[in-house]
Design a protein around this motif. Structure first.
Motif, PDB file in Angstrom:
ATOM      1  N   ARG A  40       7.653  29.633  25.181  1.00  0.00           N
ATOM      2  CA  ARG A  40       6.397  30.135  25.741  1.00  0.00           C
ATOM      3  C   ARG A  40       6.277  29.775  27.224  1.00  0.00           C
ATOM      4  O   ARG A  40       5.839  30.585  28.043  1.00  0.00           O
ATOM      5  CB  ARG A  40       5.201  29.584  24.963  1.00  0.00           C
ATOM      6  N   ILE A  43       8.487  31.998  29.270  1.00  0.00           N
ATOM      7  CA  ILE A  43       7.906  33.334  29.411  1.00  0.00           C
ATOM      8  C   ILE A  43       6.819  33.338  30.473  1.00  0.00           C
ATOM      9  O   ILE A  43       6.751  34.254  31.311  1.00  0.00           O
ATOM     10  CB  ILE A  43       7.359  33.820  28.049  1.00  0.00           C
ATOM     11  N   VAL A  71      15.628  32.809  29.066  1.00  0.00           N
ATOM     12  CA  VAL A  71      15.032  33.135  27.764  1.00  0.00           C
ATOM     13  C   VAL A  71      16.112  33.548  26.768  1.00  0.00           C
ATOM     14  O   VAL A  71      16.053  33.184  25.585  1.00  0.00           O
ATOM     15  CB  VAL A  71      13.964  34.240  27.924  1.00  0.00           C
ATOM     16  N   ILE A 101      10.838  40.899  26.818  1.00  0.00           N
ATOM     17  CA  ILE A 101       9.655  40.213  26.328  1.00  0.00           C
ATOM     18  C   ILE A 101       8.653  41.290  25.953  1.00  0.00           C
ATOM     19  O   ILE A 101       8.296  42.142  26.774  1.00  0.00           O
ATOM     20  CB  ILE A 101       9.064  39.276  27.393  1.00  0.00           C
ATOM     21  N   CYS A 139       6.360  34.118  19.423  1.00  0.00           N
ATOM     22  CA  CYS A 139       5.910  32.889  20.081  1.00  0.00           C
ATOM     23  C   CYS A 139       4.503  32.499  19.663  1.00  0.00           C
ATOM     24  O   CYS A 139       4.040  31.408  20.012  1.00  0.00           O
ATOM     25  CB  CYS A 139       5.951  33.066  21.598  1.00  0.00           C
ATOM     26  N   ASP A 221       2.954  37.410  22.268  1.00  0.00           N
ATOM     27  CA  ASP A 221       4.263  37.506  22.909  1.00  0.00           C
ATOM     28  C   ASP A 221       5.369  37.368  21.878  1.00  0.00           C
ATOM     29  O   ASP A 221       5.265  36.580  20.933  1.00  0.00           O
ATOM     30  CB  ASP A 221       4.456  36.393  23.942  1.00  0.00           C
ATOM     31  N   VAL A 223       9.966  37.639  21.888  1.00  0.00           N
ATOM     32  CA  VAL A 223      11.219  37.952  22.567  1.00  0.00           C
ATOM     33  C   VAL A 223      11.987  38.919  21.683  1.00  0.00           C
ATOM     34  O   VAL A 223      12.236  38.643  20.506  1.00  0.00           O
ATOM     35  CB  VAL A 223      12.043  36.679  22.834  1.00  0.00           C
TER      36      VAL A 223
END
Length: 288
Positions: A40, A43, A71, A101, A139, A221, A223
């Protein structure tokens, strides 16, 4: 989530494999609490720094990542995670293709039903095994009020009534769909994936999926990493197209200087191709 045992049918296909059958699989606690917190923070730093142009689609933003972004390394560095991914996919030649993302803003409507496969004019689209898959690492916690993923099991192998009424995947005019349009509505056979922070989902790129609205005050969020499970078995023109993805190293970049992709970068020495994109699945299809 452990992978169920499978036995091949006469064609050598795993008839009882949950991912093969349903088109998705959940990986609980794919990242632990500390790893999720670190991700997190990564990001947040990335979102306030200069980066490539985001893909803005109605009610969802995709921020592109490249092969050497931190990431990517956070997710792929763990041998355990790579093994868990392989245990679900049973891949012949697993290769990483791209990363993003995925952001779902607070107080945003549902993301309409769609699938992510991009080459429906090509015969590879109708092979039983997935030509491409997406791994979504969450996340934040998700439920029906905070943009949980919803999927239609089996829709990667056979058309449904919903296919006939869907707009083109990622089309910007899809943002004008009414809340009661079938592309936005719940469906009786859907599965809502209520996940905890650190959980992940693997999707066959052809599977119909969407999200519930995010009625919360928090941004959701995740990934998104994409892979070809059987890179060497893909037709040459598909590999020639995918190898050109901007997430992959360019000709003047040396992937040997870093190890974040852990042997998952694809290689292809044939001619590069630019295939026509068709994100509209046929209204009537069966994968055999």
């Amino acid at each position: 989530m452990s992978r169920a045992s499978s036995s091949p049918n006469a064609s050598g296909l795993p008839v009882s494999d949950p991912f093969f059958r349903d088109g998705y699989a959940v990986l609980e606690r794919f990242l632990d609490a500390a790893e999720t917190s670190t991700l997190r923070a990564d990001i947040e730093r990335l979102l306030v720094s200069p980066h490539g142009q985001s893909c803005e689609r109605p009610h969802n933003t995709l921020v592109p990542l490249r092969w050497n972004d931190v990431v990517i390394g956070r997710v792929l560095a763990s041998e355990n995670r790579r093994d868990r991914l392989r245990a679900v996919l049973n891949p012949e030649d697993l290769r990483w293709i791209s990363g993003y993302i995925s952001i779902k803003a607070p107080r945003s409507p549902a993301l309409w039903w769609h699938q992510d496969w991009w080459c429906w004019d090509h015969p590879v689209s109708y092979r039983p095994r997935a030509p491409q898959v997406g791994l979504l690492c969450y996340c934040t916690r998700t439920d029906a009020h905070s943009a949980a993923l919803r999927v239609l099991p089996g829709s990667h192998h056979r058309s449904t009534a919903l296919h006939a009424v869907l707009p083109e995947a990622h089309a910007h005019d899809s943002g004008d769909l009414a809340a009661l349009h079938p592309a936005m509505s719940d469906h009786p056979s859907q599965v809502t994936l209520k996940l905890e922070a650190g959980d992940a989902v693997i999707l066959d790129y052809r599977l119909l999926h969407g999200t519930h609205p995010n009625t919360s005050e928090l941004r959701r969020d995740c990934v998104l990493l994409t892979f070809a499970p059987s890179w060497h078995a893909l037709p040459a023109d598909i590999r020639g197209h995918l190898i050109r993805h901007p997430a992959l190293p360019s000709a003047d970049e040396d992937p040997l200087t870093v190890h974040v992709t852990y042997g998952l970068l694809p290689r292809y020495d044939g001619p590069r191709r630019d295939l026509p994109l068709n994100r509209v699945a046929p209204q009537d299809f069966v994968c055999r």
